[in-house]
Scaffold this motif. Structure first.
Motif, PDB file in Angstrom:
ATOM      1  N   SER A  68      26.703  13.293  53.882  1.00  0.00           N
ATOM      2  CA  SER A  68      25.796  12.315  54.492  1.00  0.00           C
ATOM      3  C   SER A  68      25.485  12.663  55.943  1.00  0.00           C
ATOM      4  O   SER A  68      24.383  12.386  56.435  1.00  0.00           O
ATOM      5  N   ILE A  69      26.435  13.283  56.642  1.00  0.00           N
ATOM      6  CA  ILE A  69      26.177  13.720  58.019  1.00  0.00           C
ATOM      7  C   ILE A  69      25.232  14.907  58.021  1.00  0.00           C
ATOM      8  O   ILE A  69      24.269  14.959  58.808  1.00  0.00           O
ATOM      9  N   TRP A  70      25.464  15.846  57.136  1.00  0.00           N
ATOM     10  CA  TRP A  70      24.584  17.014  57.061  1.00  0.00           C
ATOM     11  C   TRP A  70      23.173  16.633  56.627  1.00  0.00           C
ATOM     12  O   TRP A  70      22.190  17.235  57.064  1.00  0.00           O
ATOM     13  N   ASN A  71      23.043  15.616  55.794  1.00  0.00           N
ATOM     14  CA  ASN A  71      21.695  15.186  55.391  1.00  0.00           C
ATOM     15  C   ASN A  71      20.889  14.695  56.587  1.00  0.00           C
ATOM     16  O   ASN A  71      19.664  14.869  56.627  1.00  0.00           O
ATOM     17  N   ILE A  72      21.562  14.104  57.548  1.00  0.00           N
ATOM     18  CA  ILE A  72      20.883  13.675  58.774  1.00  0.00           C
ATOM     19  C   ILE A  72      20.601  14.883  59.669  1.00  0.00           C
ATOM     20  O   ILE A  72      19.494  15.047  60.193  1.00  0.00           O
ATOM     21  N   ARG A  73      21.601  15.726  59.844  1.00  0.00           N
ATOM     22  CA  ARG A  73      21.418  16.898  60.713  1.00  0.00           C
ATOM     23  C   ARG A  73      20.238  17.757  60.269  1.00  0.00           C
ATOM     24  O   ARG A  73      19.501  18.293  61.098  1.00  0.00           O
ATOM     25  N   GLN A  74      20.081  17.907  58.946  1.00  0.00           N
ATOM     26  CA  GLN A  74      19.053  18.820  58.454  1.00  0.00           C
ATOM     27  C   GLN A  74      17.735  18.119  58.131  1.00  0.00           C
ATOM     28  O   GLN A  74      16.836  18.722  57.543  1.00  0.00           O
ATOM     29  N   HIS A  75      17.608  16.859  58.564  1.00  0.00           N
ATOM     30  CA  HIS A  75      16.319  16.204  58.393  1.00  0.00           C
ATOM     31  C   HIS A  75      15.308  16.856  59.340  1.00  0.00           C
ATOM     32  O   HIS A  75      15.596  17.051  60.534  1.00  0.00           O
ATOM     33  N   PRO A  76      14.122  17.203  58.860  1.00  0.00           N
ATOM     34  CA  PRO A  76      13.155  17.945  59.687  1.00  0.00           C
ATOM     35  C   PRO A  76      12.795  17.261  60.996  1.00  0.00           C
ATOM     36  O   PRO A  76      12.481  17.940  61.989  1.00  0.00           O
ATOM     37  N   ASN A  77      12.814  15.929  61.036  1.00  0.00           N
ATOM     38  CA  ASN A  77      12.472  15.243  62.285  1.00  0.00           C
ATOM     39  C   ASN A  77      13.390  15.648  63.432  1.00  0.00           C
ATOM     40  O   ASN A  77      12.945  15.776  64.584  1.00  0.00           O
ATOM     41  N   ILE A  78      14.675  15.801  63.139  1.00  0.00           N
ATOM     42  CA  ILE A  78      15.638  16.084  64.204  1.00  0.00           C
ATOM     43  C   ILE A  78      15.383  17.473  64.785  1.00  0.00           C
ATOM     44  O   ILE A  78      15.335  17.661  66.006  1.00  0.00           O
ATOM     45  N   HIS A  79      15.196  18.440  63.913  1.00  0.00           N
ATOM     46  CA  HIS A  79      14.886  19.789  64.390  1.00  0.00           C
ATOM     47  C   HIS A  79      13.576  19.808  65.169  1.00  0.00           C
ATOM     48  O   HIS A  79      13.459  20.459  66.218  1.00  0.00           O
ATOM     49  N   SER A  80      12.583  19.083  64.694  1.00  0.00           N
ATOM     50  CA  SER A  80      11.294  19.049  65.368  1.00  0.00           C
ATOM     51  C   SER A  80      11.429  18.504  66.786  1.00  0.00           C
ATOM     52  O   SER A  80      10.860  19.064  67.739  1.00  0.00           O
ATOM     53  N   LEU A  81      12.180  17.426  66.947  1.00  0.00           N
ATOM     54  CA  LEU A  81      12.334  16.813  68.266  1.00  0.00           C
ATOM     55  C   LEU A  81      13.005  17.765  69.252  1.00  0.00           C
ATOM     56  O   LEU A  81      12.522  17.972  70.374  1.00  0.00           O
ATOM     57  N   PHE A  82      14.120  18.349  68.840  1.00  0.00           N
ATOM     58  CA  PHE A  82      14.846  19.222  69.761  1.00  0.00           C
ATOM     59  C   PHE A  82      14.091  20.527  70.015  1.00  0.00           C
ATOM     60  O   PHE A  82      14.161  21.075  71.120  1.00  0.00           O
ATOM     61  N   SER A  83      13.370  21.015  69.025  1.00  0.00           N
ATOM     62  CA  SER A  83      12.614  22.250  69.238  1.00  0.00           C
ATOM     63  C   SER A  83      11.477  22.031  70.233  1.00  0.00           C
ATOM     64  O   SER A  83      11.165  22.928  71.036  1.00  0.00           O
ATOM     65  N   GLN A  84      10.867  20.852  70.203  1.00  0.00           N
ATOM     66  CA  GLN A  84       9.817  20.561  71.181  1.00  0.00           C
ATOM     67  C   GLN A  84      10.379  20.498  72.599  1.00  0.00           C
ATOM     68  O   GLN A  84       9.754  20.975  73.553  1.00  0.00           O
ATOM     69  N   LEU A  85      11.559  19.916  72.743  1.00  0.00           N
ATOM     70  CA  LEU A  85      12.135  19.746  74.069  1.00  0.00           C
ATOM     71  C   LEU A  85      12.759  21.028  74.605  1.00  0.00           C
ATOM     72  O   LEU A  85      12.709  21.296  75.814  1.00  0.00           O
TER      73      LEU A  85
END
Length: 273
Positions: A68-85
Motif C-alpha cells: 500500500s505504501i509502494w502504490n502511493i510512491r509509484q502513483h504518477p502524480n507524485i513523480h510528476s510533482l517532484f520532477s517539475q520541482l
C-alpha cells in the motif's frame, strides 16, 4: 498528471513549502490507513486503543515496504510533482514510513514542546532538497498538522552556523509558527531549509500520514542497497531499531509498476535489464 502553477512555484520559493490537494486518490489513502490500523492493532473508532503503543511525538509507524505504501510512491502524480520541482524525471523515492499521531493526553503539559527543527545544517544544502508528507485523512490545524516557520526560511542570519538544529522557545517567540491543514490526499512539499515540525494534536481525532518525497537518482544512496532493502522487506539502516518494528517486514516484496522500478533504482541495475 498534476501540473504546478507559477503561484505554486512562487509559494515554495518564497515561503519554503506548498500544498498540493488531491495528489493521491482516496482509495490509496484508505489502503494505507488500513495498514496503520492493522499494524498497530487499533480501532480508529476506539480512542482507548490509540495509546496502547507509545510511538513518540510524531507517531512514527515503522513500516517501509508494504504494497500500500509502494502504490502511493509509484502513483504518477507524485513523480510528476517532484520532477517539475527538481527539474529532472530521473528520480528515486525515499523509503520512508508512516505516522499515527493521536490527540495529546496532557495538552497543557505538552504545549511548550513544539520541536521546531532543521534536519540538516543549511551549509550542507548546496542544491534544492525537498521533503514531503501526505495526509491520509482530512487534517485540521489542531490535529497534529505539519507546521513550519516561513519567516525563518532563507533567514541566513538565524539559520547559518547554528550550534543546534533545534530552535528554542526564545527564538521562536520572534517568529510565528504556521500550521498547515489539508484534505485527505493532500501532499505538503517543503524545502529542507525550512524550519518545521508537527503541531501538538489537541483535536479529538488522530493524524494519519505518510512521509513521501523524491530526490535525483544516485545522489543520496546506491541502487544496489535500495533494491536489496526492497527484496528483503527491510527499512533503511538509519531507520531501524524503532519500537514495534518488524525486521524484516512480513510478506512478499511489493509489486512494482514500470515507474516504481525506476523510482526504486531497479531499472538501472544491469542484472535486471
Amino acid at each position: 498528471m498534476l501540473t504546478l502553477s507559477k503561484e505554486d512555484r512562487r509559494q515554495l520559493d518564497e515561503n519554503g513549502y506548498l500544498v498540493v490537494p488531491d495528489a493521491v486518490p482516496l482509495p490509496l489513502c484508505n489502503d494505507a490507513i488500513g495498514l496503520i490500523a492493522e499494524f498497530l492493532d487499533i480501532g480508529l473508532d476506539n480512542p482507548e486503543s490509540w495509546y496502547e503503543k507509545d510511538l513518540g511525538y510524531n507517531g512514527i509507524v515503522p513500516v517501509h515496504q508494504h504494497q500500500s505504501i509502494w502504490n502511493i510512491r509509484q502513483h504518477p502524480n507524485i513523480h510528476s510533482l517532484f520532477s517539475q520541482l527538481l527539474d529532472t524525471e530521473n528520480l528515486w523515492v525515499r523509503l520512508d514510513r508512516l505516522s499515527f499521531k493521536p490527540p495529546s493526553l496532557d495538552p497543557i503539559a505538552d504545549t511548550p514542546k513544539r520541536h521546531i527543527h532543521l534536519d540538516f545544517p543549511i551549509e550542507q544544502l548546496t542544491s534544492m532538497r525537498l521533503q514531503g508528507i501526505l495526509y491520509l485523512t482530512d487534517t485540521g490545524k489542531d490535529q497534529g498538522a505539519f507546521c513550519c516557520v516561513p519567516s525563518l526560511f532563507k533567514n541566513n542570519d538565524v539559520l547559518k552556523s547554528r550550534e543546534s538544529l533545534w530552535f528554542s522557545e526564545d527564538e521562536l517567540s520572534r517568529y510565528p509558527i504556521e500550521a498547515i491543514d489539508g484534505k485527505a490526499g493532500s501532499l505538503i512539499i517543503w524545502d529542507s531549509g525550512l524550519p518545521h515540525s508537527g503541531m501538538l494534536n489537541v483535536s479529538d481525532s488522530p493524524r494519519l500520514a505518510l512521509y513521501l518525497s523524491m530526490f535525483p537518482a544516485g545522489t543520496e544512496e546506491t541502487n544496489k542497497e535500495r533494491v536489496r532493502l526492497w527484496q528483503e522487506n527491510r527499512a533503511p539502516e538509519k531507520w531501524r531499531g524503532l519500537p514495534y518494528q518488524q525486521d524484516p517486514e512480513p510478506g512478499e516484496p511489493a509489486q512494482l509498476s514500470e515507474l516504481g522500478k525506476k523510482l526504486l533504482g531497479l531499472k538501472q541495475l544491469k542484472e535486471y535489464k
